[in-house]
Design a protein around this motif. Structure first.
Motif, PDB file in Angstrom:
ATOM      1  N   GLN A  88      -3.680 -29.159 -21.471  1.00 21.65           N
ATOM      2  CA  GLN A  88      -3.633 -28.104 -20.471  1.00 21.65           C
ATOM      3  C   GLN A  88      -4.622 -26.990 -20.819  1.00 21.65           C
TER       4      GLN A  88
ATOM      5  N   ILE B 150      -5.615 -22.996 -19.457  1.00 24.53           N
ATOM      6  CA  ILE B 150      -5.329 -21.845 -18.596  1.00 24.53           C
ATOM      7  C   ILE B 150      -6.471 -20.862 -18.802  1.00 24.53           C
TER       8      ILE B 150
ATOM      9  N   VAL C 154      -6.981 -33.545 -17.515  1.00 21.11           N
ATOM     10  CA  VAL C 154      -6.379 -32.353 -18.094  1.00 21.11           C
ATOM     11  C   VAL C 154      -5.842 -31.460 -16.965  1.00 21.11           C
ATOM     12  N   LYS C 155      -4.730 -30.794 -17.242  1.00 27.20           N
ATOM     13  CA  LYS C 155      -4.210 -29.801 -16.292  1.00 27.20           C
ATOM     14  C   LYS C 155      -5.028 -28.519 -16.433  1.00 27.20           C
ATOM     15  N   VAL C 156      -5.414 -27.961 -15.308  1.00 21.27           N
ATOM     16  CA  VAL C 156      -6.207 -26.724 -15.346  1.00 21.27           C
ATOM     17  C   VAL C 156      -5.575 -25.678 -14.427  1.00 21.27           C
ATOM     18  N   ASN C 157      -5.411 -24.491 -14.949  1.00 16.16           N
ATOM     19  CA  ASN C 157      -4.927 -23.357 -14.167  1.00 16.16           C
ATOM     20  C   ASN C 157      -5.978 -22.263 -14.279  1.00 16.16           C
ATOM     21  N   ALA C 158      -6.529 -21.834 -13.125  1.00 18.73           N
ATOM     22  CA  ALA C 158      -7.657 -20.889 -13.163  1.00 18.73           C
ATOM     23  C   ALA C 158      -7.393 -19.646 -12.328  1.00 18.73           C
ATOM     24  N   THR C 159      -7.802 -18.513 -12.851  1.00 23.66           N
ATOM     25  CA  THR C 159      -7.835 -17.258 -12.104  1.00 23.66           C
ATOM     26  C   THR C 159      -9.249 -16.708 -12.222  1.00 23.66           C
TER      27      THR C 159
ATOM     28  N   SER D 123      -8.897 -17.512 -17.427  1.00 26.34           N
ATOM     29  CA  SER D 123      -9.146 -16.344 -16.588  1.00 26.34           C
ATOM     30  C   SER D 123     -10.616 -16.008 -16.734  1.00 26.34           C
TER      31      SER D 123
ATOM     32  N   GLU E 252     -11.438 -20.918  -7.744  1.00 26.07           N
ATOM     33  CA  GLU E 252     -10.388 -21.407  -8.640  1.00 26.07           C
ATOM     34  C   GLU E 252     -10.176 -22.907  -8.418  1.00 26.07           C
TER      35      GLU E 252
ATOM     36  N   PHE F 232      -7.341 -20.440 -22.708  1.00 29.39           N
ATOM     37  CA  PHE F 232      -6.187 -20.870 -23.507  1.00 29.39           C
ATOM     38  C   PHE F 232      -6.092 -22.376 -23.341  1.00 29.39           C
TER      39      PHE F 232
ATOM     40  N   VAL G 150     -10.577 -26.128 -11.197  1.00 25.11           N
ATOM     41  CA  VAL G 150      -9.539 -27.131 -11.440  1.00 25.11           C
ATOM     42  C   VAL G 150     -10.100 -28.535 -11.177  1.00 25.11           C
TER      43      VAL G 150
END
Lengths: 359, 359
Positions: free
Chosen positions: B149, B151, B238-243, B153, B218, B258, B222
């Motif tokens: 994962q 994360i 992979v899991k991706v979380n974007a801001t 920003s 964003e 992260f 991802v």
């Protein structure tokens, strides 16, 4: 009705001048105000409620007959003067990091853990600016679904480094626009060996470095959040991972907050928005269709914490993102400090107990 | 030795001028260069290797006898012209988002998934700037420990919105310094209804909004990351979380990354630093004691991805933070585009297959 003699320690700084304004606007019945600062600033004339007040040099005797001290003159000044003030019967609300992690000192954000003030021993600490706005936004989530983990990246304004830092940022911007080489004497940390321009730049260093590679600002966000959250909830402390970055903004910290809750069945994006809509001290600004989201230039001058860009993580149900902005000199500092003092007055807690701090 | 006729589509833009510079510095044997742009910019005189080159208006016929096209004139121009170029026998490397998620088009960062170029059908896509620098930094981690994962920003520079956006940011800064109200016509998105100042501000909107509340920028981080990573590793994505946030910087995106790995036994902070030290296209800048960390003003003009502030999450062993900075107009755009073209030349892949794109 009891009236209070209030002293502001560090009255001439970026936060100090805002402490005066917030005190003017507050519900506290002020008998007299005393503006204290270092020798260098003594003699300056400021105003309180339209009356001239001459700034005095702070000495231990300055606190004779003072009921409430609002302190923002740096950690060293707080360490030196606040125990003296308490010894003389004053209750102090401290905006520096001097006493925050002291187990004898409550660390308070009224929207989150107001009750912690009941046990004060003369000193109440105001958390770090970046911590305050984050816990205000997280409190309604914690209450409903429980917080497991928070991963935050901050976008912190230059004014967090004080009045001279604001001037340096403007000077650097003008140098850049004139095609000159930018110079730096303050950022990232005045006492550090090296200084770098903040204008048109990003500085991933706020405060000094810790042994583990984190900065002290990051350490504060982790440990202050735990102290504030535990104080309120008596639960296992939430895990916090913080990265703090200084950005070329004058006023208003931004925070990209990712959070995972204990009970994901309690939340939906709509529910999170509803919680923010009704949350104490929070203004929801979340309307992507109309490009409504929190921005520092709109937050400046407000004591609210603005929250928007609320989204559920598509791949991690129960995890959410939000974007949190607040005026770092107001809710992040002066406004929260005065708000604590208001609560002390409201609950008739402006009295030093027999077993006071440092006795 | 084969020599190549190279056309640059969008030669007068912020990325276009850098495409010219990167092509000059590249290992590609250039026979002739053709600079193409919209009618408005036609007639302008630019230089290639010290020779004047007149900018021509792009038409389908412009691509006759062209071997390699480097495109950065916007998605609409790429959609219109690149299939025409391929039909005429040219191989195109596209810096717009037009073809990135097209299953027939490889999406390539040479340090990560170079092999994907082998199957090209005439068009190869260059990923989004913020994606490129992140996957360059993540690739050595993925190889050793597997990524579970991410994360992220972002702190993205104004130049990502083009040449006129850079001028607008400077204009706003000067307005602010003059004590005038800042005006805005471009940020956050030129085509959007509302515009806000970027100077001294933060804009949590890059590109338009999607249905789920994320921005298209964003979404790109991802989905492009998954396409690039899957292409290379044949593993679960992979899991991706974007801001994504626009910041008042001219050049150089910052990213607070992260990441959680599959096999935490393979990593320590020292090992992560070693991987970055030896990673392709990466320069490690990580020495807190000496205040060494990546900064946009130091990254400007370099094709490297700079990585620092590496820390293990004290409460989540196997999870790490890092701070990644790169020149968004170079590795994020022009340099990666030319690098892909170099790889095409190196592997003799500048030829359009019988089953070419759009046939």
């Amino acid at each position: 009705m009891r009236e209070y003699n209030v002293a502001i320690l560090g009255a001439t700084g970026a936060v100090g001048t805002r402490l005066i304004e917030q005190l003017e606007k507050s519900s506290i019945p002020v008998k007299a105000v005393k503006l204290l600062a270092s020798k260098r600033s003594a003699g300056k004339v400021l105003q309180f409620n339209g009356q001239d007040v001459v700034v005095e040099e702070a000495t231990p005797e300055s606190f004779d007959d003072v009921d409430i001290v609002l302190a923002s003159a740096g950690g060293a000044a707080s360490k030196k003067f606040l125990p003296e003030a308490v010894k003389r019967g004053a209750v102090a609300v401290d905006n520096t990091s001097a006493f925050r992690m002291d187990p004898e000192v409550p660390l308070v954000v009224p929207e989150v853990n107001e009750k912690a003030i009941y046990d004060h021993k003369g000193i109440i600490a105001n958390p770090n600016c970046s911590t305050i706005q984050m816990v205000v936004a997280l409190k309604p989530i914690e209450d409903v679904a429980g917080l497991k983990q928070v991963i935050v990246s901050t976008y912190q304004a230059g004014s967090g480094a004080g009045q001279t830092a604001i001037a340096e940022l403007d000077h650097q911007a003008q140098q850049h626009l004139n095609g000159e080489k930018m110079t730096a004497d303050i950022f990232p940390v005045k006492s550090a060996k090296k200084h770098y321009p903040l204008a048109y730049n990003l500085l991933p260093q706020i405060d000094v470095f810790e042994e583990d590679g984190s900065t002290h600002e990051e350490w504060k966000m982790v440990h202050e959040t735990k102290k504030i959250m535990e104080g309120d909830m008596n639960s296992d402390a939430v895990k916090v991972n913080a990265t703090c970055v200084r950005v070329p903004v004058v006023i208003g910290h931004g925070e990209s907050v990712f959070f995972e809750v204990e009970d994901s069945s309690k939340l939906t994006p709509a529910k999170v928005k509803e919680l923010m809509q009704n949350g104490a001290g929070i203004t929801l600004q979340d309307d992507p269709d109309n490009q409504i989201y929190p921005q520092p230039i709109n937050a400046e001058g407000s004591t609210q914490t603005f929250v928007g860009r609320i989204r559920e993580d598509q791949e991690n149900p129960g995890s959410y993102n939000m974007w949190v902005v607040s005026d770092n000199l107001l809710k992040g500092a002066a406004a929260n400090t005065v708000q604590i003092a208001e609560k002390l007055v409201e609950h008739d807690l402006v009295r030093v107990p027999a077993e006071y701090y440092g006795k």
